[in-house]
Design a protein around this motif. Structure first.
Motif, PDB file in Angstrom:
ATOM      1  N   ARG A  32     -10.099   2.564   3.318  1.00 37.41           N
ATOM      2  CA  ARG A  32      -9.581   3.665   4.017  1.00 37.41           C
ATOM      3  C   ARG A  32      -9.624   5.159   3.776  1.00 37.41           C
ATOM      4  O   ARG A  32      -9.893   5.333   2.793  1.00 37.41           O
ATOM      5  CB  ARG A  32      -7.773   3.573   3.651  1.00 37.41           C
TER       6      ARG A  32
ATOM      7  N   TYR B  22       2.699  13.311  -2.128  1.00 40.67           N
ATOM      8  CA  TYR B  22       3.940  12.386  -2.168  1.00 40.67           C
ATOM      9  C   TYR B  22       4.218  12.069  -3.472  1.00 40.67           C
ATOM     10  O   TYR B  22       3.726  11.561  -4.426  1.00 40.67           O
ATOM     11  CB  TYR B  22       3.431  11.037  -1.349  1.00 40.67           C
TER      12      TYR B  22
ATOM     13  N   SER C 282      10.462   2.471   3.127  1.00 36.57           N
ATOM     14  CA  SER C 282       9.959   3.606   3.875  1.00 36.57           C
ATOM     15  C   SER C 282       9.057   4.814   2.957  1.00 36.57           C
ATOM     16  O   SER C 282       8.179   5.545   3.645  1.00 36.57           O
ATOM     17  CB  SER C 282      11.278   4.478   4.293  1.00 36.57           C
TER      18      SER C 282
ATOM     19  N   MET D 221       6.446   3.404   1.305  1.00 37.87           N
ATOM     20  CA  MET D 221       5.330   2.577   1.505  1.00 37.87           C
ATOM     21  C   MET D 221       4.417   2.802   2.734  1.00 37.87           C
ATOM     22  O   MET D 221       5.061   3.114   3.696  1.00 37.87           O
ATOM     23  CB  MET D 221       5.372   1.070   1.330  1.00 37.87           C
ATOM     24  N   ALA D 222       3.323   2.952   2.495  1.00 34.75           N
ATOM     25  CA  ALA D 222       2.681   2.916   3.878  1.00 34.75           C
ATOM     26  C   ALA D 222       2.400   1.527   4.743  1.00 34.75           C
ATOM     27  O   ALA D 222       2.560   1.435   5.952  1.00 34.75           O
ATOM     28  CB  ALA D 222       0.936   3.110   3.338  1.00 34.75           C
ATOM     29  N   THR D 223       2.575   0.447   3.951  1.00 35.14           N
ATOM     30  CA  THR D 223       2.543  -0.852   4.637  1.00 35.14           C
ATOM     31  C   THR D 223       3.559  -1.783   3.831  1.00 35.14           C
ATOM     32  O   THR D 223       3.718  -1.718   2.601  1.00 35.14           O
ATOM     33  CB  THR D 223       1.281  -1.550   4.562  1.00 35.14           C
TER      34      THR D 223
ATOM     35  N   CYS E  39      -6.058  10.168   2.019  1.00 42.41           N
ATOM     36  CA  CYS E  39      -5.097  11.169   2.338  1.00 42.41           C
ATOM     37  C   CYS E  39      -5.347  12.481   1.958  1.00 42.41           C
ATOM     38  O   CYS E  39      -5.689  13.019   0.714  1.00 42.41           O
ATOM     39  CB  CYS E  39      -3.706  10.752   1.721  1.00 42.41           C
TER      40      CYS E  39
ATOM     41  N   ASP F  86       1.005  -1.281   0.108  1.00 45.61           N
ATOM     42  CA  ASP F  86       0.045  -0.046  -0.037  1.00 45.61           C
ATOM     43  C   ASP F  86       0.900   1.252   0.008  1.00 45.61           C
ATOM     44  O   ASP F  86       1.837   1.372   0.515  1.00 45.61           O
ATOM     45  CB  ASP F  86      -0.982   0.077   1.197  1.00 45.61           C
ATOM     46  N   PHE F  87       0.368   2.213  -0.762  1.00 48.38           N
ATOM     47  CA  PHE F  87       1.142   3.606  -0.754  1.00 48.38           C
ATOM     48  C   PHE F  87       0.688   4.525   0.176  1.00 48.38           C
ATOM     49  O   PHE F  87      -0.474   4.308   0.851  1.00 48.38           O
ATOM     50  CB  PHE F  87       0.807   4.127  -2.193  1.00 48.38           C
ATOM     51  N   LYS F  88       1.282   5.454   0.687  1.00 47.02           N
ATOM     52  CA  LYS F  88       0.737   6.436   1.529  1.00 47.02           C
ATOM     53  C   LYS F  88      -0.452   7.333   1.184  1.00 47.02           C
ATOM     54  O   LYS F  88      -1.176   7.359   2.064  1.00 47.02           O
ATOM     55  CB  LYS F  88       1.948   7.344   1.889  1.00 47.02           C
ATOM     56  N   CYS F  89      -0.348   7.867  -0.087  1.00 45.45           N
ATOM     57  CA  CYS F  89      -1.466   8.559  -0.388  1.00 45.45           C
ATOM     58  C   CYS F  89      -2.340   8.054  -1.741  1.00 45.45           C
ATOM     59  O   CYS F  89      -3.290   8.781  -2.226  1.00 45.45           O
ATOM     60  CB  CYS F  89      -1.165  10.089  -0.354  1.00 45.45           C
TER      61      CYS F  89
ATOM     62  N   ASP G 244       3.671   8.335  -5.045  1.00 41.09           N
ATOM     63  CA  ASP G 244       2.315   8.206  -5.164  1.00 41.09           C
ATOM     64  C   ASP G 244       1.643   8.982  -6.466  1.00 41.09           C
ATOM     65  O   ASP G 244       0.964   8.585  -7.264  1.00 41.09           O
ATOM     66  CB  ASP G 244       1.430   8.749  -4.013  1.00 41.09           C
TER      67      ASP G 244
END
Length: 99
Positions: free
Chosen positions: A40, A50, A86, A88-90, A43, A30-33, A53
């Protein structure tokens, strides 16, 4: 302009010894945004984005030959490199063998 459909690039890995096995379980990074899991909350970081992303969004409009960096990113995720993870979200493989 805004399109009515949105194509997404999804990066996944599997712990299966045979990735072509129909029973192989594929797990998503998963990506942060970047849009992904519909459960979810979106963002919100306006006016900034980001960078990764944002690049993934545009990469979906082109081929991987036009975005060779995606191949390098996938390799770094497969190697479980901390710098790439770092971004990535997960990490679905945290604490386990790399995919």
């Amino acid at each position: 302009s805004i399109t009515k459909e949105r194509t997404e690039v999804i990066l996944q890995g599997t712990s299966s010894l045979d990735p072509n096995d129909p029973t192989a379980v594929w797990e998503e990074f998963d990506f942060k945004c970047k849009p992904g899991d519909l459960r979810r909350r979106p963002c919100f970081i306006s006016p900034y984005h980001y960078r990764l992303d944002w690049l993934m969004w545009f990469a979906a409009f082109q081929t991987y030959e036009q975005n060779e960096w995606i191949i390098h990113l996938a390799g770094k995720l497969l190697a479980q490199e901390e710098e790439a993870l770092s971004l990535m979200a997960t990490n679905p493989f945290a604490g386990r063998e790399p995919p």
